[in-house]
Design an enzyme around this catalytic site. Structure first.
Site, short mmCIF file in Angstrom:
data_model
loop_
_atom_site.label_atom_id
_atom_site.label_comp_id
_atom_site.label_asym_id
_atom_site.label_seq_id
_atom_site.Cartn_x
_atom_site.Cartn_y
_atom_site.Cartn_z
N HIS A 140 0.81 -1.22 0.00
CA HIS A 140 0.00 0.00 0.00
C HIS A 140 0.85 1.27 0.00
O HIS A 140 0.30 2.37 -0.12
CB HIS A 140 -1.02 0.00 1.14
N SER A 267 4.49 1.90 8.12
CA SER A 267 4.09 0.94 7.08
C SER A 267 5.26 0.64 6.16
O SER A 267 5.89 1.56 5.63
CB SER A 267 2.94 1.53 6.24
#
Length: 312
Positions: A140, A267
């Site tokens: 992502h 992330s």
């Protein structure tokens, strides 16, 4: 005789550019390198880092030495998962430690990311080197899904990669990349178990930064294994790297769960073990939860893709 339809694996790679041929190595464990310069000290008994608790131009590639202001920018995960709030989380008391000497390995082998999406919105994330021109991150971070914002979904436009960043300091500079990889399980389906990808730099940094290794391990070796997690969270001072360590709590076929504290912005960071003084990734950090954070497990299929994405 009818044609038999070809089965496409959800780990089948996809990229935003025309692919070049690459070779898949059959090894199941790749050892990283520390590169030139000082190395961070290790607690060999626990298999953790000893972090003190202290509160130009090159060919056609421009190396930026001025750190961008990323204050207030959200984690790239928000682009794909909003309004879900728990994508990375503090488990109980926040026990993260700020890393100060980012010039040392392994901290310089991790990078702060400034991500520009297709609609020119900007986000932050983290990544880690497996070769001089290849960084691994969450899927992502390179491919946005389900944003519900016109023009935002799909491949991001560019990512500024800043290894060893320390606030306003870029000790090794920053290079902007525009070649990205993920797999069909994430890019086409948006499945969390396939949330991993790669950033390919147009050229290597002049300095030898070092790399992380990565390996495929059975459940019984991963269960209760001490893992280390460090990245660039958005709840701390802009561009600072924070570290925590915890034992693996649960292992599933495609995920590894641990209670190491993380926050949005981390992330894509590396989840690694220390084995024989080598840092070896076992997962790619991507998600949070009420009782555990988690990363995409390095399985045989993930391992093979990482090998094929390596560029010198």
């Amino acid at each position: 005789m009818p044609n038999t339809p070809q089965v496409v694996s959800l780990h089948t790679p996809m990229t935003n550019i025309v692919a070049t041929e690459s070779t898949v190595n059959a090894l199941r464990e790749t050892i990283g390198s520390a590169g030139v310069g000082e190395e961070q000290e290790i607690d060999e008994t626990e298999g953790t880092e000893l972090v003190p608790r202290i509160i130009r131009e090159m060919g056609m590639v421009q190396i930026d030495f001025k750190a961008p202001d990323t204050t207030g920018l959200a984690d790239i995960g928000v682009a794909s998962f909003q309004p879900v709030p728990l994508r990375e989380a503090i488990i109980g008391t926040d026990e993260r430690i700020q890393v100060k000497d980012n010039r040392k390995y392994p901290w310089r082998a991790s990078a702060s990311l400034l991500i520009t999406a297709a609609d020119n919105s900007q986000w932050v994330g983290s990544a880690w080197f497996i070769s001089p021109r290849t960084l691994i991150t969450a899927g992502h971070c390179v491919y946005i899904k389900h944003s519900d914002i016109p023009g935002r979904d799909g491949w991001v436009k560019k990512i500024q990669v800043m290894p060893g960043r320390n606030g306003n300091e870029l000790p090794f500079g920053g290079i902007t990349a525009s070649e990205f990889w993920t797999v069909q399980g994430w890019g086409d389906k948006g499945l969390e178990n396939y949330d991993y990808g790669a950033i390919i730099l147009p050229a290597a940094f002049p300095q030898e930064l070092g790399t992380f290794g990565y390996g495929v391990y059975p459940d019984d070796e991963l269960n209760k294994l001490m893992v280390n997690v460090a990245g660039y969270p958005s709840d701390k001072s802009s561009g600072t790297i924070w570290y925590d360590k915890r034992n693996v709590g649960t292992v599933k076929a495609d995920k590894v769960y641990y209670a190491a504290d993380t926050y949005g912005g981390q992330s894509g960071t590396v989840v690694y073990r220390i084995k024989d003084r080598k840092r070896i990734a076992v997962a790619i950090h991507a998600y949070g939860g009420l009782t555990a954070n988690s990363g995409t497990r390095i399985t045989d299929q993930v391992y093979n893709n990482l090998e094929s994405w390596k560029r010198d």
